[in-house]
Design a protein around this motif. Sequence first.
Motif, mmCIF file in Angstrom:
data_model
loop_
_atom_site.group_PDB
_atom_site.id
_atom_site.type_symbol
_atom_site.label_atom_id
_atom_site.label_comp_id
_atom_site.label_asym_id
_atom_site.label_seq_id
_atom_site.Cartn_x
_atom_site.Cartn_y
_atom_site.Cartn_z
ATOM 1 N N LEU A 222 0.799 -1.127 -0.075
ATOM 2 C CA LEU A 222 0.033 -0.140 -0.063
ATOM 3 C C LEU A 222 0.964 1.498 0.103
ATOM 4 O O LEU A 222 0.747 2.219 -0.759
ATOM 5 C CB LEU A 222 -0.951 -0.074 1.105
ATOM 6 N N LEU A 223 1.869 1.501 0.603
ATOM 7 C CA LEU A 223 3.102 2.376 0.688
ATOM 8 C C LEU A 223 3.546 2.414 -0.636
ATOM 9 O O LEU A 223 3.784 3.780 -1.098
ATOM 10 C CB LEU A 223 3.946 2.083 1.781
ATOM 11 N N GLY A 224 4.006 1.522 -1.046
ATOM 12 C CA GLY A 224 4.446 1.445 -2.645
ATOM 13 C C GLY A 224 3.599 2.079 -3.669
ATOM 14 O O GLY A 224 3.876 2.652 -4.410
ATOM 15 N N ALA A 225 2.029 1.753 -3.531
ATOM 16 C CA ALA A 225 1.064 2.277 -4.313
ATOM 17 C C ALA A 225 1.170 3.635 -4.086
ATOM 18 O O ALA A 225 0.858 4.575 -4.787
ATOM 19 C CB ALA A 225 -0.040 1.707 -4.258
ATOM 20 N N ALA A 226 0.933 4.201 -2.747
ATOM 21 C CA ALA A 226 0.963 5.394 -2.708
ATOM 22 C C ALA A 226 2.190 6.424 -3.058
ATOM 23 O O ALA A 226 2.032 7.466 -3.799
ATOM 24 C CB ALA A 226 0.999 6.050 -1.071
ATOM 25 N N ALA A 227 3.315 5.627 -3.003
ATOM 26 C CA ALA A 227 4.531 6.359 -3.511
ATOM 27 C C ALA A 227 4.587 6.346 -5.005
ATOM 28 O O ALA A 227 5.075 7.432 -5.657
ATOM 29 C CB ALA A 227 5.817 5.783 -2.886
ATOM 30 N N ALA A 228 3.820 5.577 -5.950
ATOM 31 C CA ALA A 228 3.700 5.266 -7.209
ATOM 32 C C ALA A 228 2.844 6.656 -7.451
ATOM 33 O O ALA A 228 2.944 7.305 -8.477
ATOM 34 C CB ALA A 228 3.177 4.248 -7.600
ATOM 35 N N ILE A 229 1.604 6.779 -6.746
ATOM 36 C CA ILE A 229 0.619 7.878 -6.953
ATOM 37 C C ILE A 229 1.546 9.244 -6.778
ATOM 38 O O ILE A 229 1.220 10.075 -7.744
ATOM 39 C CB ILE A 229 -0.535 7.819 -6.337
ATOM 40 N N ALA A 230 2.276 9.470 -5.732
ATOM 41 C CA ALA A 230 3.080 10.494 -5.576
ATOM 42 C C ALA A 230 3.993 10.950 -6.662
ATOM 43 O O ALA A 230 4.021 12.151 -7.116
ATOM 44 C CB ALA A 230 3.739 10.435 -4.099
ATOM 45 N N GLU A 231 4.551 9.972 -7.192
ATOM 46 C CA GLU A 231 5.222 10.157 -8.336
ATOM 47 C C GLU A 231 4.979 10.608 -9.425
ATOM 48 O O GLU A 231 5.231 11.307 -10.295
ATOM 49 C CB GLU A 231 6.392 8.824 -8.654
ATOM 50 N N VAL A 232 3.733 9.909 -9.887
ATOM 51 C CA VAL A 232 3.041 10.234 -11.140
ATOM 52 C C VAL A 232 2.661 11.803 -10.945
ATOM 53 O O VAL A 232 2.723 12.575 -11.912
ATOM 54 C CB VAL A 232 1.793 9.392 -11.247
ATOM 55 N N LEU A 233 1.991 12.005 -9.717
ATOM 56 C CA LEU A 233 1.726 13.652 -9.451
ATOM 57 C C LEU A 233 2.942 14.532 -9.515
ATOM 58 O O LEU A 233 2.574 15.555 -10.041
ATOM 59 C CB LEU A 233 0.946 13.669 -8.225
ATOM 60 N N THR A 234 4.044 14.074 -9.025
ATOM 61 C CA THR A 234 5.190 15.035 -9.231
ATOM 62 C C THR A 234 5.751 15.183 -10.446
ATOM 63 O O THR A 234 5.901 16.156 -10.843
ATOM 64 C CB THR A 234 6.179 14.332 -8.338
ATOM 65 N N LEU A 235 5.427 13.943 -11.205
ATOM 66 C CA LEU A 235 5.932 13.993 -12.690
ATOM 67 C C LEU A 235 5.174 15.243 -13.443
ATOM 68 O O LEU A 235 5.618 15.889 -14.094
ATOM 69 C CB LEU A 235 5.945 12.616 -13.346
ATOM 70 N N VAL A 236 3.850 14.897 -13.035
ATOM 71 C CA VAL A 236 2.842 15.836 -13.614
ATOM 72 C C VAL A 236 3.042 17.262 -13.301
ATOM 73 O O VAL A 236 3.133 18.194 -14.278
ATOM 74 C CB VAL A 236 1.380 15.555 -13.502
ATOM 75 N N ALA A 237 3.146 17.651 -12.212
ATOM 76 C CA ALA A 237 3.431 18.789 -11.712
ATOM 77 C C ALA A 237 4.600 19.550 -12.102
ATOM 78 O O ALA A 237 4.866 20.602 -12.355
ATOM 79 C CB ALA A 237 3.426 18.962 -10.018
ATOM 80 N N SER A 238 5.652 18.832 -12.238
ATOM 81 C CA SER A 238 7.140 19.088 -12.593
ATOM 82 C C SER A 238 7.417 19.289 -14.075
ATOM 83 O O SER A 238 8.304 19.532 -14.698
ATOM 84 C CB SER A 238 8.298 18.521 -11.758
ATOM 85 N N GLY A 239 6.364 18.702 -14.922
ATOM 86 C CA GLY A 239 6.954 18.384 -16.231
ATOM 87 C C GLY A 239 7.541 17.379 -16.518
ATOM 88 O O GLY A 239 8.206 17.608 -17.870
ATOM 89 N N GLY A 240 7.631 16.382 -15.813
ATOM 90 C CA GLY A 240 8.361 15.106 -16.152
ATOM 91 C C GLY A 240 9.765 15.149 -15.696
ATOM 92 O O GLY A 240 10.574 14.528 -16.512
#
Length: 100
Positions: free
Chosen positions: A14-32
């Motif tokens: 579950l923590l890994g899934a949360a980290a994956a979601i956080a990474e996707v959101l970070t990539l979207v916010a920072s432009g990849g």
Amino acid sequence: MRRLARALGLTLLLLGAAAAIAEVLTLVASGGTSRVSLGAVWYALSANSLVGFQAAVERGPGELAGRLFVDLLALPAWLVLGLLGFVLRFLGRGERRGPG
């Protein structure tokens, strides 16, 4: 013991899934251009324990262990947490009980 391994494995998944979601959101916010590493997550949670643990690893087992520790911290958090969770869930599984 198997129950503990399964519960800890599920928690790490579950923590890994949360980290994956956080990474996707970070990539979207920072432009990849930004990634969420295990070291960044550990530093955000407790910087002092990270520095202390790293010093202990570098002093104790040696330079190779310190280098491996730094390499591990550079990996994506979702990958490390997900793999550990998967391994613990696998090790904690019980024997299948079939008829007979």
